[in-house]
Design a protein around this motif. Structure first.
Motif, PDB file in Angstrom:
ATOM      1  N   ALA A 201       0.783  -1.053   0.103  1.00  0.00           N
ATOM      2  CA  ALA A 201      -0.133   0.024  -0.010  1.00  0.00           C
ATOM      3  C   ALA A 201       0.842   1.365  -0.045  1.00  0.00           C
ATOM      4  O   ALA A 201       1.621   1.246   0.925  1.00  0.00           O
ATOM      5  CB  ALA A 201      -0.814   0.082   1.179  1.00  0.00           C
ATOM      6  N   LEU A 202       0.793   1.887  -1.060  1.00  0.00           N
ATOM      7  CA  LEU A 202       1.749   3.167  -1.105  1.00  0.00           C
ATOM      8  C   LEU A 202       0.645   4.339  -0.716  1.00  0.00           C
ATOM      9  O   LEU A 202      -0.436   4.728  -1.474  1.00  0.00           O
ATOM     10  CB  LEU A 202       2.149   3.478  -2.641  1.00  0.00           C
ATOM     11  N   ILE A 203       1.094   4.920   0.233  1.00  0.00           N
ATOM     12  CA  ILE A 203       0.275   6.229   0.715  1.00  0.00           C
ATOM     13  C   ILE A 203       1.277   7.356   0.550  1.00  0.00           C
ATOM     14  O   ILE A 203       2.008   7.657   0.949  1.00  0.00           O
ATOM     15  CB  ILE A 203       0.090   6.109   2.294  1.00  0.00           C
ATOM     16  N   ASP A 204       0.554   8.277  -0.369  1.00  0.00           N
ATOM     17  CA  ASP A 204       0.963   9.540  -0.896  1.00  0.00           C
ATOM     18  C   ASP A 204       0.500  10.726   0.039  1.00  0.00           C
ATOM     19  O   ASP A 204      -0.905  11.047  -0.680  1.00  0.00           O
ATOM     20  CB  ASP A 204       1.096   9.887  -2.200  1.00  0.00           C
ATOM     21  N   ALA A 205       0.675  11.143   0.906  1.00  0.00           N
ATOM     22  CA  ALA A 205       0.162  12.381   1.896  1.00  0.00           C
ATOM     23  C   ALA A 205       0.728  13.622   1.641  1.00  0.00           C
ATOM     24  O   ALA A 205       1.992  13.956   2.209  1.00  0.00           O
ATOM     25  CB  ALA A 205       0.048  11.776   3.278  1.00  0.00           C
ATOM     26  N   GLY A 206       0.309  14.371   0.733  1.00  0.00           N
ATOM     27  CA  GLY A 206       0.507  15.842   0.510  1.00  0.00           C
ATOM     28  C   GLY A 206      -0.192  16.755   1.305  1.00  0.00           C
ATOM     29  O   GLY A 206      -0.494  16.535   2.323  1.00  0.00           O
ATOM     30  N   ALA A 207      -0.048  17.971   0.665  1.00  0.00           N
ATOM     31  CA  ALA A 207      -0.614  19.167   1.595  1.00  0.00           C
ATOM     32  C   ALA A 207      -2.154  18.888   1.906  1.00  0.00           C
ATOM     33  O   ALA A 207      -2.678  19.307   2.835  1.00  0.00           O
ATOM     34  CB  ALA A 207      -0.098  20.330   0.585  1.00  0.00           C
ATOM     35  N   ASN A 208      -2.762  18.715   0.499  1.00  0.00           N
ATOM     36  CA  ASN A 208      -4.388  18.363   0.868  1.00  0.00           C
ATOM     37  C   ASN A 208      -5.026  17.039   0.221  1.00  0.00           C
ATOM     38  O   ASN A 208      -6.339  16.948   0.990  1.00  0.00           O
ATOM     39  CB  ASN A 208      -4.702  19.467  -0.089  1.00  0.00           C
ATOM     40  N   VAL A 297       4.081   1.835   2.381  1.00  0.00           N
ATOM     41  CA  VAL A 297       4.980   2.686   2.150  1.00  0.00           C
ATOM     42  C   VAL A 297       4.462   4.084   2.210  1.00  0.00           C
ATOM     43  O   VAL A 297       3.480   4.355   1.446  1.00  0.00           O
ATOM     44  CB  VAL A 297       5.631   2.419   0.717  1.00  0.00           C
ATOM     45  N   LEU A 298       5.266   5.002   2.960  1.00  0.00           N
ATOM     46  CA  LEU A 298       4.701   6.568   3.114  1.00  0.00           C
ATOM     47  C   LEU A 298       5.441   7.297   2.208  1.00  0.00           C
ATOM     48  O   LEU A 298       6.634   7.445   2.350  1.00  0.00           O
ATOM     49  CB  LEU A 298       4.939   6.907   4.654  1.00  0.00           C
ATOM     50  N   ALA A 299       4.651   8.181   1.577  1.00  0.00           N
ATOM     51  CA  ALA A 299       5.262   8.932   0.612  1.00  0.00           C
ATOM     52  C   ALA A 299       4.713  10.492   0.706  1.00  0.00           C
ATOM     53  O   ALA A 299       3.625  10.687   1.504  1.00  0.00           O
ATOM     54  CB  ALA A 299       5.544   8.514  -0.877  1.00  0.00           C
ATOM     55  N   GLY A 300       5.256  11.737   0.033  1.00  0.00           N
ATOM     56  CA  GLY A 300       4.605  12.701   0.313  1.00  0.00           C
ATOM     57  C   GLY A 300       5.201  13.480   1.363  1.00  0.00           C
ATOM     58  O   GLY A 300       5.999  13.101   2.323  1.00  0.00           O
ATOM     59  N   GLY A 301       4.555  14.794   1.404  1.00  0.00           N
ATOM     60  CA  GLY A 301       5.242  15.619   2.259  1.00  0.00           C
ATOM     61  C   GLY A 301       4.965  15.435   3.680  1.00  0.00           C
ATOM     62  O   GLY A 301       5.758  15.651   4.472  1.00  0.00           O
TER      63      GLY A 301
END
Length: 361
Positions: A201-208, A297-301
């Motif tokens: 599971a790729l979690i891409d957590a950005g600003a919004n 897998v955690l990605a993004g800001g």
């Protein structure tokens, strides 16, 4: 300039920078080849954007974005001006079609356009259209699967205009989700047995936004987007300490905040993020035959927050790691290893775009 998802570019012909314009920052990455399969990080830069300069993936304040791109490129200290850019997935309509194998290029183009006419809700003259042959169609001999991508011309032109106004040349425009998956391939290699037969599971957590993409053996089996991101923490800081949004964002990034910040604001935000990840996974489990994942897998800001992997692992009970597509790359003497490690999870899209330089021509 054509809208290009296949990024057909001769790597020997010209160097290329990955330029990611997210809702909160401009990120640039330059990679070079190191041996047959390896890469070297030559340089990278991150410059924060003013609030609302980019809104919902749209460039709302062209001048402000151009200024930040110029600043990032200057800080990068490169002579390379060719860039690969990306559109948010929300700006692109994609569809897989099945066509007979062995079609000539012009016949394939006609077929793609005919199919595109059926599902694009606006005139074909108003869109940039591209396609990529993915390979043999599953379970259908003599047919191939083709991915079609279409975006309104103005969305592509906005990105190209930013590059040009900043003195750069947009060589290709990709889709953010595909760029992320290109970088994800490098992360998959770091997993036990190269991630074979594992559900990741790729979690891409950005600003919004938080995007969940579930992969198994290089195939996307699920995708979901939900409204949650790091701008919530910025807002909390701004309210709690009476700062402007810009000052709050700068303080958050530098960690220059009063004592008590962690207990009062950061830890509750991390718990909220872990809860959102857990919720996204529950949606995945209830709508598919899967009931667990092997890795998160955690990605993004948001993934740059120290200790966020442990909080998510505790909440979900699944092995959790922070994305670092650069883990097996050499670094030039211009790149500080500690800084890159801290920033790596927020550079997934920029890294994926920089990798387009090495796609076979």
């Amino acid at each position: 300039m054509g809208f290009d998802i296949s990024a057909l570019l001769n790597p020997k012909a010209r160097p290329l920078l990955g330029l990611d314009i997210s809702s909160s920052a401009v990120k640039l990455v330059e990679l070079t080849a190191n041996g047959k399969e390896g890469y070297r990080v030559e340089r990278y830069a991150i410059e924060v954007l003013p609030k609302d300069a980019v809104s919902d993936g749209n460039i709302a304040n062209l001048e402000a974005v151009v200024d930040v791109v110029k600043r990032a490129w200057k800080r990068l200290g490169t002579s390379t001006r060719n860039v690969a850019m990306a559109l948010p997935a929300s700006a692109v309509i994609t569809k897989k079609i099945i066509v007979p194998a062995g079609l000539r290029e012009e016949d394939l183009e006609v077929q793609v356009e005919t199919e595109a006419n059926q599902y694009i809700p606006f005139s074909i003259d108003d869109v940039n259209l591209d396609y990529q042959v993915l390979g043999p169609a599953p379970a259908v001999p003599d047919e191939v699967e083709v991915l079609i991508a279409a975006s309104k011309k103005e969305r592509v032109e906005d990105r190209v205009a930013v590059a040009e106004a900043a003195g750069l040349k947009a060589v290709l425009v990709d889709v953010e989700s595909y760029a992320t998956l290109a970088a994800f391939e490098l992360i998959e290699r770091q997993l036990p047995e190269g991630g074979r037969n594992q559900v990741v599971a790729l979690i891409d957590a950005g600003a919004n936004l938080m995007n969940l993409t579930v992969m198994r053996n290089g195939v996307q089996v699920y995708a979901r987007e939900q409204a949650f991101g790091g701008s919530q923490l910025t807002l909390d800081i701004s309210r709690h300490y009476g700062m402007s949004i810009e000052d709050a964002e700068a303080a958050k990034r530098s960690g220059n905040l009063p004592e008590g910040y962690e207990a009062e604001l950061l830890n509750p935000f991390m718990e909220n993020l872990a809860l959102e990840v857990s919720r996204a996974l529950q949606f995945f489990f209830t709508s598919t035959q899967f009931n667990q994942v092997d890795h998160i897998v955690l990605a993004g800001g948001c993934a740059v927050i120290p200790g966020i992997d442990e909080v998510v692992a505790t909440r979900t009970q699944f092995n959790t790691l922070v994305a670092n597509p650069f883990a097996n790359m050499l670094l030039s003497d211009r790149v500080r290893a500690r800084s890159l490690l801290a920033d790596s999870s927020s550079l997934m899209v920029a890294c994926g775009l920089a990798l387009r330089r090495f796609d076979p021509a």
